[in-house]
Each structure stands twice: as structure tokens, then as C-alpha cells.
Design a protein around this motif. Structure first.
Motif, PDB file in Angstrom:
ATOM      1  N   VAL A  34       0.875  -1.170   0.000  1.00 13.31           N
ATOM      2  CA  VAL A  34       0.000   0.000   0.000  1.00 13.31           C
ATOM      3  C   VAL A  34       0.911   1.218   0.000  1.00 13.31           C
ATOM      4  O   VAL A  34       1.530   1.557   1.000  1.00 13.31           O
ATOM      5  CB  VAL A  34      -0.938  -0.002   1.230  1.00 13.31           C
ATOM      6  N   LYS A  35       1.013   1.840  -1.149  1.00 14.71           N
ATOM      7  CA  LYS A  35       1.956   2.947  -1.342  1.00 14.71           C
ATOM      8  C   LYS A  35       1.266   4.299  -1.206  1.00 14.71           C
ATOM      9  O   LYS A  35       0.092   4.436  -1.501  1.00 14.71           O
ATOM     10  CB  LYS A  35       2.582   2.871  -2.738  1.00 14.71           C
ATOM     11  N   CYS A  36       2.037   5.279  -0.799  1.00 16.28           N
ATOM     12  CA  CYS A  36       1.546   6.652  -0.771  1.00 16.28           C
ATOM     13  C   CYS A  36       1.986   7.321  -2.065  1.00 16.28           C
ATOM     14  O   CYS A  36       3.180   7.523  -2.292  1.00 16.28           O
ATOM     15  CB  CYS A  36       2.113   7.405   0.433  1.00 16.28           C
ATOM     16  N   GLY A  37       1.021   7.630  -2.907  1.00  9.91           N
ATOM     17  CA  GLY A  37       1.333   8.283  -4.171  1.00  9.91           C
ATOM     18  C   GLY A  37       0.934   9.743  -4.124  1.00  9.91           C
ATOM     19  O   GLY A  37       1.714  10.614  -3.787  1.00  9.91           O
ATOM     20  N   CYS A  38      -0.323  10.006  -4.390  1.00  8.23           N
ATOM     21  CA  CYS A  38      -0.803  11.378  -4.534  1.00  8.23           C
ATOM     22  C   CYS A  38      -1.536  11.894  -3.295  1.00  8.23           C
ATOM     23  O   CYS A  38      -1.628  13.092  -3.102  1.00  8.23           O
ATOM     24  CB  CYS A  38      -1.742  11.443  -5.722  1.00  8.23           C
ATOM     25  N   CYS A  43      -4.153   8.311  -8.117  1.00 11.74           N
ATOM     26  CA  CYS A  43      -3.081   7.534  -8.745  1.00 11.74           C
ATOM     27  C   CYS A  43      -3.269   6.023  -8.640  1.00 11.74           C
ATOM     28  O   CYS A  43      -2.810   5.289  -9.501  1.00 11.74           O
ATOM     29  CB  CYS A  43      -1.722   7.935  -8.190  1.00 11.74           C
ATOM     30  N   GLY A  44      -3.901   5.525  -7.593  1.00 13.28           N
ATOM     31  CA  GLY A  44      -4.124   4.093  -7.438  1.00 13.28           C
ATOM     32  C   GLY A  44      -3.039   3.344  -6.693  1.00 13.28           C
ATOM     33  O   GLY A  44      -3.173   2.149  -6.441  1.00 13.28           O
ATOM     34  N   ALA A  45      -1.966   3.994  -6.309  1.00 15.95           N
ATOM     35  CA  ALA A  45      -0.864   3.315  -5.623  1.00 15.95           C
ATOM     36  C   ALA A  45      -1.279   2.769  -4.263  1.00 15.95           C
ATOM     37  O   ALA A  45      -0.683   1.820  -3.771  1.00 15.95           O
ATOM     38  CB  ALA A  45       0.330   4.257  -5.462  1.00 15.95           C
ATOM     39  N   VAL A  55     -10.738   0.002  -3.556  1.00 20.60           N
ATOM     40  CA  VAL A  55     -10.856   1.365  -3.031  1.00 20.60           C
ATOM     41  C   VAL A  55      -9.464   1.955  -2.880  1.00 20.60           C
ATOM     42  O   VAL A  55      -8.466   1.242  -2.793  1.00 20.60           O
ATOM     43  CB  VAL A  55     -11.586   1.424  -1.660  1.00 20.60           C
ATOM     44  N   LEU A  56      -9.415   3.263  -2.824  1.00 21.91           N
ATOM     45  CA  LEU A  56      -8.163   3.973  -2.605  1.00 21.91           C
ATOM     46  C   LEU A  56      -8.062   4.305  -1.129  1.00 21.91           C
ATOM     47  O   LEU A  56      -8.854   5.085  -0.594  1.00 21.91           O
ATOM     48  CB  LEU A  56      -8.103   5.211  -3.488  1.00 21.91           C
ATOM     49  N   SER A  57      -7.104   3.688  -0.458  1.00 21.96           N
ATOM     50  CA  SER A  57      -7.020   3.781   0.998  1.00 21.96           C
ATOM     51  C   SER A  57      -6.671   5.175   1.501  1.00 21.96           C
ATOM     52  O   SER A  57      -6.912   5.474   2.664  1.00 21.96           O
ATOM     53  CB  SER A  57      -6.023   2.753   1.537  1.00 21.96           C
ATOM     54  N   LEU A 130      -6.534   6.192 -13.152  1.00 23.23           N
ATOM     55  CA  LEU A 130      -5.229   5.709 -12.706  1.00 23.23           C
ATOM     56  C   LEU A 130      -4.106   6.386 -13.480  1.00 23.23           C
ATOM     57  O   LEU A 130      -4.205   6.567 -14.694  1.00 23.23           O
ATOM     58  CB  LEU A 130      -5.133   4.190 -12.884  1.00 23.23           C
ATOM     59  N   LYS A 131      -3.046   6.728 -12.788  1.00 27.77           N
ATOM     60  CA  LYS A 131      -1.886   7.326 -13.447  1.00 27.77           C
ATOM     61  C   LYS A 131      -1.268   6.334 -14.410  1.00 27.77           C
ATOM     62  O   LYS A 131      -1.229   5.149 -14.164  1.00 27.77           O
ATOM     63  CB  LYS A 131      -0.843   7.738 -12.408  1.00 27.77           C
TER      64      LYS A 131
END
Length: 163
Positions: A34-38, A43-45, A55-57, A130-131
Motif C-alpha cells: 500500500v503505497k503513498c502516491g498522490c 493515482c491508485g498506488a 478502493v483507494l485507501s 489511474l496514473k
């Protein structure tokens, strides 16, 4: 606030600020897929499955998740459906960077579990936000369509007793 939820089949009881985003809770629990993108849901990361839905956490406050079932990419990557998605992606030439994988893979999962024969437009609607950091839209759409075909071919084989 005490929150009880399941992450990758493991029951967790957390005492957290109810406004804190699921993204940061999962990162602290070492779910590093679970990445921190935007941090603005574009972005969907940070994608996860929440009760089976992508879902986008970064947009979900932990306070509304009591009793929820969360699946991260760490767990999902060990499932048969992950392999089907990756075969479809490979067939289309999708090469993921490792950062934004969750959004693309979980979008494919949701499409497969929603449509048996999705149109390009249906897939595009799901992935358009999504990016495109590692793969452009047409290639991703093709990969998801291939993954859907692979999934339903395997389902038909299982139903007919073939392996």
C-alpha cells in the motif's frame, strides 16, 4: 477509537484516530504494498480491496471501517486470480513498475468480478483515473480484457471438470 477489522485474513484490533486514513494505518502495520502516491485519490498506488471492492485507501477514514475486511496486494498476490491477471497483463505487454501495481491489479480484479465480457469502454471507465506511470491506457485495457478471458476460460474448464 477502537476499530476491529480483518486484514489479509488476520483479525486486528486497533486504537486509532477515526479520521486517520486507512493508508497510514496499513503502512504502520507493515503492509508495504500500500503505497503513498498522490494522497488525493487519483493515482491508485494505495489501492486495496475493501469487502471485495477496489478502493483507494488514502480516501478512507479508519473510523468507518469497523468490521471491514481488507485485502492488500501482499495477500492477493498469492491467490489464483492474481496469476490470471498477471498472465493477461503479460499477454498484452503490461510491464508494471512496482509502485502503482495495486491500483491496476485491483481494478482488473473488480472488472473480472463485475463483467464476464467487458467492453473497452467499460474497462476504460474503471481505469481512466489511474496514473499512466508505467503503462499506457490501451495496453492496460488490453491486459485487463485478456485477464478476463483467461479467468472465464479457467472457470469454464473447472465447471466442465477439466483442469
Amino acid at each position: 477509537m477502537k476499530i476491529n477489522l480483518s486484514v489479509n485474513g488476520q483479525q486486528l484490533s486497533l486504537n486509532e484516530n477515526p479520521d486517520e486514513k486507512l493508508l497510514w494505518i496499513l503502512r504502520r502495520q507493515n503492509f508495504l504494498s500500500v503505497k503513498c502516491g498522490c494522497e488525493n485519490s487519483s493515482c491508485g498506488a494505495c489501492a486495496v480491496l475493501l469487502d471485495g471492492k477496489c478502493v483507494l485507501s488514502c480516501a478512507i477514514p479508519i473510523g468507518i471501517l469497523n468490521g471491514a475486511k481488507i485485502v492488500t496486494l501482499e495477500f492477493f498476490s498469492k491467490q489464483a486470480q492474481y496469476q490470471e491477471i498477471m498472465k493477461g497483463f503479460e499477454k498484452a505487454g503490461v510491464s508494471l513498475c512496482g509502485y502503482c501495481n495495486a491500483g491496476k491489479i485491483f481494478a482488473a480484479y473488480e472488472i473480472i468480478n463485475t463483467f464476464s465480457n467487458p467492453s473497452r469502454e467499460q474497462v476504460f471507465e474503471r481505469v481512466r483515473s489511474l496514473k499512466e506511470c508505467c503503462v499506457e491506457s490501451d495496453t492496460l485495457i488490453n491486459g485487463i480484457i485478456y485477464a478476463t478471458q483467461i479467468h472465464f476460460e479457467k472457470e469454464n474448464q473447472r465447471k466442465n471438470g477439466n483442469k
